[in-house]
Motif scaffolding. Structure first.
Motif, PDB file in Angstrom:
ATOM      1  N   ALA A  76       0.849  -1.188   0.000  1.00 30.39           N
ATOM      2  CA  ALA A  76       0.000   0.000   0.000  1.00 30.39           C
ATOM      3  C   ALA A  76       0.885   1.239   0.000  1.00 30.39           C
ATOM      4  O   ALA A  76       2.072   1.186   0.295  1.00 30.39           O
ATOM      5  N   GLY A  77       0.298   2.350  -0.315  1.00 35.53           N
ATOM      6  CA  GLY A  77       1.042   3.608  -0.355  1.00 35.53           C
ATOM      7  C   GLY A  77       0.477   4.496  -1.432  1.00 35.53           C
ATOM      8  O   GLY A  77      -0.460   4.121  -2.149  1.00 35.53           O
ATOM      9  N   LEU A  78       1.032   5.683  -1.533  1.00 35.37           N
ATOM     10  CA  LEU A  78       0.565   6.660  -2.513  1.00 35.37           C
ATOM     11  C   LEU A  78       1.640   6.839  -3.572  1.00 35.37           C
ATOM     12  O   LEU A  78       2.688   7.428  -3.322  1.00 35.37           O
ATOM     13  N   SER A  79       1.379   6.292  -4.762  1.00 37.68           N
ATOM     14  CA  SER A  79       2.328   6.405  -5.873  1.00 37.68           C
ATOM     15  C   SER A  79       1.935   7.609  -6.715  1.00 37.68           C
ATOM     16  O   SER A  79       1.179   7.495  -7.679  1.00 37.68           O
ATOM     17  N   ALA A  80       2.446   8.766  -6.316  1.00 37.00           N
ATOM     18  CA  ALA A  80       2.080  10.018  -6.977  1.00 37.00           C
ATOM     19  C   ALA A  80       3.328  10.886  -7.122  1.00 37.00           C
ATOM     20  O   ALA A  80       3.528  11.821  -6.344  1.00 37.00           O
ATOM     21  N   PRO A  81       4.169  10.582  -8.107  1.00 36.87           N
ATOM     22  CA  PRO A  81       5.449  11.285  -8.248  1.00 36.87           C
ATOM     23  C   PRO A  81       5.329  12.790  -8.438  1.00 36.87           C
ATOM     24  O   PRO A  81       6.275  13.520  -8.136  1.00 36.87           O
ATOM     25  N   ASP A  82       4.186  13.264  -8.923  1.00 35.07           N
ATOM     26  CA  ASP A  82       4.040  14.702  -9.176  1.00 35.07           C
ATOM     27  C   ASP A  82       3.249  15.432  -8.092  1.00 35.07           C
ATOM     28  O   ASP A  82       3.053  16.638  -8.178  1.00 35.07           O
ATOM     29  N   GLN A  83       2.800  14.712  -7.089  1.00 37.07           N
ATOM     30  CA  GLN A  83       1.993  15.342  -6.039  1.00 37.07           C
ATOM     31  C   GLN A  83       2.868  16.154  -5.093  1.00 37.07           C
ATOM     32  O   GLN A  83       4.019  15.797  -4.811  1.00 37.07           O
ATOM     33  N   GLN A  84       2.320  17.242  -4.562  1.00 38.45           N
ATOM     34  CA  GLN A  84       3.063  18.127  -3.663  1.00 38.45           C
ATOM     35  C   GLN A  84       2.544  18.101  -2.224  1.00 38.45           C
ATOM     36  O   GLN A  84       3.175  18.649  -1.333  1.00 38.45           O
ATOM     37  N   ASP A  85       1.395  17.471  -1.986  1.00 41.89           N
ATOM     38  CA  ASP A  85       0.778  17.468  -0.658  1.00 41.89           C
ATOM     39  C   ASP A  85       1.507  16.490   0.262  1.00 41.89           C
ATOM     40  O   ASP A  85       1.270  15.286   0.232  1.00 41.89           O
TER      41      ASP A  85
END
Length: 351
Positions: A76-85
């Motif tokens: 699990a986890g958040l795979s968001a290379p462009d996210q800034q939060d």
């Protein structure tokens, strides 16, 4: 541990679903565990570990889900290379794995395999399994922070277990879990914690993969020099095979292992994903392009760091030190070529 019982967090996600499929193919008893959504403003490992230990209701939920398991995989986890939060990124990629480890230790789980990212090491020439990290974005920072938390917990758990006061045991200040039906944890029990650094993983249904296919088929498809540099572009099937091999490994595991190279080069990726030969551009010109990209990203509050890094990887590739996997015969079947060719076909169908 091939006959053991497994639990997989993130089992419906991109990597987790592939891991579940691989476990089923190998006849390993595995069940999915829904990952709680967490967020935090903490930005240091010490703060995150302290916060995780206070989340007793989350620990109880996970511990109850882990009951009877030998191996826990956190995919699990958040795979968001462009996210800034950062609050959501750190919550998913650092606080969650910390709580998973705490719950697993206090439930008597034997082994925890945490899926991290080679992005934590940035653009260094050779990716490896050292504890050294060079995060370059909010996403890679959150993944590196998660690794730091796990490494610190690993040291603490091993030290207390050697002293006969393992977390979850009668001699420890940290009680067994879940609180409603506490597990029996021996005073010398230490859950074995291993971080798997996944590389640039591609597969059907992933936006990153379809974007790669489109770029590879476009006039933007180019590589530095001859195009024979190794690249860590890999298939989700190889990642799943490797994770299961690591979790089933008969010996002691290192604290960190790197997903092995799958044989791809900068040129072969373009040829497979775009079904065309790339343009060969002098390295100095593309190096200048990377520098310009970083300058523009810096002026935009680092919002383009992920895009610049993806372009750099496509042009220059990156080598990998997969010595441990090679020495232990854990190199997965190479399937990246077929995955990229399928992505090209799917991209053409959509167009």
């Amino acid at each position: 541990m091939s006959q053991s019982t497994w639990r997989v967090l993130g089992a419906t996600g991109f990597a987790g679903s592939a891991i579940m499929t691989r476990l089923q193919q190998e006849g390993i008893n595995a069940s999915p565990v829904a990952a709680p959504r967490l967020a935090t403003s903490a930005e240091s490992a010490g703060q995150i570990i302290s916060e995780a230990r206070r989340l007793e209701s989350v620990i109880d939920y996970l511990a109850d889900s882990f009951a009877g398991a030998d191996v826990v995989v956190n995919a699990a986890g958040l795979s968001a290379p462009d996210q800034q939060d950062l609050t959501s990124l750190v919550g998913a990629n650092a606080l969650l794995p910390t709580v998973v480890v705490v719950a697993a230790q206090r439930t008597g789980v034997k082994r925890v395999v945490h899926l991290s990212s080679a992005a934590v090491q940035g653009s260094r020439p050779v990716l490896d399994a050292s504890e050294s990290t060079s995060p370059f974005s909010a996403y890679s920072f959150s993944k590196a922070l998660g690794e730091d938390c796990i490494l610190r917990l690993r040291e603490f758990i091993n030290a207390t277990a050697q002293a006969g006061a393992a977390p979850g045991s009668a001699a420890s200040d940290f009680p067994p879990a879940p609180s409603a039906a506490p597990a029996v944890v021996g005073p010398h029990h230490a859950a074995e914690l291993c971080i798997v650094r996944a590389t640039s993983v591609q597969g059907s249904g992933r936006k990153t993969t379809s974007n790669l296919a489109r770029v590879s088929a476009s006039p933007l498809a180019m590589v530095a020099g001859s195009g024979d540099r190794p690249t860590p572009v890999t298939s989700v099937h190889a990642l799943a095979e490797y994770v299961v091999s690591v979790g089933s490994f008969a010996g002691d595991l290192p604290s960190i292992v790197l997903q092995p190279w799958e044989g791809a080069t900068t040129g072969s990726v373009i040829r497979d994903a775009g079904r065309k030969n790339p343009r060969h551009v002098p390295s100095f010109a593309l190096r200048l392009g990377v520098k310009m990209g970083h300058l523009i990203s810096s002026a935009m509050n680092e919002k383009l760091q992920g895009a610049v890094r993806r372009a750099e990887l496509m042009w220059f590739g990156q080598d990998q030190d997969d010595t441990w996997a090679t020495e232990n015969g854990l190199l997965p079947e190479r399937r990246i070529g077929s995955v990229l060719r399928e992505a090209h076909t799917a991209s053409g169908s959509r167009r």
